[in-house]
Design an enzyme around this catalytic site. Structure first.
Site, PDB file in Angstrom:
ATOM      1  N   GLY A 283       0.813  -1.128  -0.112  1.00 47.64           N
ATOM      2  CA  GLY A 283       0.207   0.038   0.003  1.00 47.64           C
ATOM      3  C   GLY A 283       0.646   1.305   0.172  1.00 47.64           C
ATOM      4  O   GLY A 283       1.978   1.433  -0.321  1.00 47.64           O
ATOM      5  N   CYS A 284       0.310   2.354   0.432  1.00 48.11           N
ATOM      6  CA  CYS A 284       1.014   3.769   0.494  1.00 48.11           C
ATOM      7  C   CYS A 284       2.313   3.512   1.416  1.00 48.11           C
ATOM      8  O   CYS A 284       2.030   2.948   2.574  1.00 48.11           O
ATOM      9  CB  CYS A 284      -0.254   4.764   0.975  1.00 48.11           C
ATOM     10  SG  CYS A 284       0.715   6.195   1.319  1.00 48.11           S
TER      11      CYS A 284
END
Length: 243
Positions: A66-67
């Site tokens: 993810g981020c």
């Protein structure tokens, strides 16, 4: 929808603006912000395949999930980690930047390069933290509000030993059905790691009140403290000069 493709003035991703709007709308209606997967942790067993600590020095692991803001923020609070840098892995040097990676067709994943002391923490324990609190390993190409191959769950193995340990641990967790569904994390050989732009580094620490951070990422650090108290340290190790 890839919320990172469109940028706000100043270079910050539009995903942050969308989270701010969602938060504001919820408060205006008298509701709390919607809960996200980042607010939950899965307590998982340690890896059965955890070799003894190696010689003194520094080793490196590169994880994607993810981020990179949240993944970096978690590992900056882990004892034994000497550095956690946000960046890009999986693609070429020419596209190792936020604008290109956000298109989702470069092969890059938002990643974090973790430098650690193997006398204090093992690669297997880093994997346990990554799978338990840093992201949801059952989601292949998305985490929370972020969607695309650039957000895939991947272990970029720096050597065959890391690949072996990661493969065995994933198999162990799948056999135990710890998550209730198969782990989607891939294992890719680490070809190169490219540090991200300066404004992405230490983003969680520098912007604790940012809606995206408050909703998606700070709960991960809280979970680290609760689930792995012996591995948690209050003061993060930062990339910024003088930190």
């Amino acid at each position: 929808m890839n919320t990172e493709t469109f940028e706000r003035p100043g270079g910050l991703p539009r995903r942050a603006l969308l989270c701010a709007l969602a938060l504001g709308a919820g408060l205006a209606l008298g509701r709390a912000a919607p809960a996200r997967a980042a607010e939950r942790a899965t307590v998982i067993p340690p890896a059965a395949d955890d070799p003894p600590a190696g010689q003194a020095g520094t080793e490196t692991a590169v994880f994607a999930g993810g981020c990179f803001w949240g993944v970096q923020g978690v590992f900056q609070h882990v004892k034994g980690v000497t550095s956690a840098v946000s960046g890009y892995a999986g693609g070429d040097a020419a596209t190792a930047n936020h604008e290109a990676t956000s298109l989702g067709n470069t092969g890059h994943a938002e990643s974090v390069r973790i430098s650690y002391d193997p006398k204090q923490i093992s690669f297997a324990r880093l994997l346990q933290i990554h799978f338990s609190v840093a992201h949801d390993p059952t989601q292949r190409d998305r985490q929370g509000p972020d969607v695309g191959t650039q957000y895939r769950s991947t272990i970029f193995a720096a050597n065959p030993e890391q690949a072996r340990i990661a493969k065995n641990y994933i198999a162990q967790l799948d056999r135990a059905r710890v998550f209730g569904k198969p782990i989607a994390t891939t294992i890719e050989p680490l070809k190169a790691f490219y540090p991200a732009e300066t404004y992405h580094q230490d983003f969680m620490t520098r912007n604790p009140d940012h809606p995206y951070i408050a909703i998606n990422d700070l709960p991960k650090v809280d979970n680290l403290k609760k689930v792995f108290p012996a591995s948690y340290r209050a003061k993060p190790v930062l990339v910024g000069a003088g930190a």
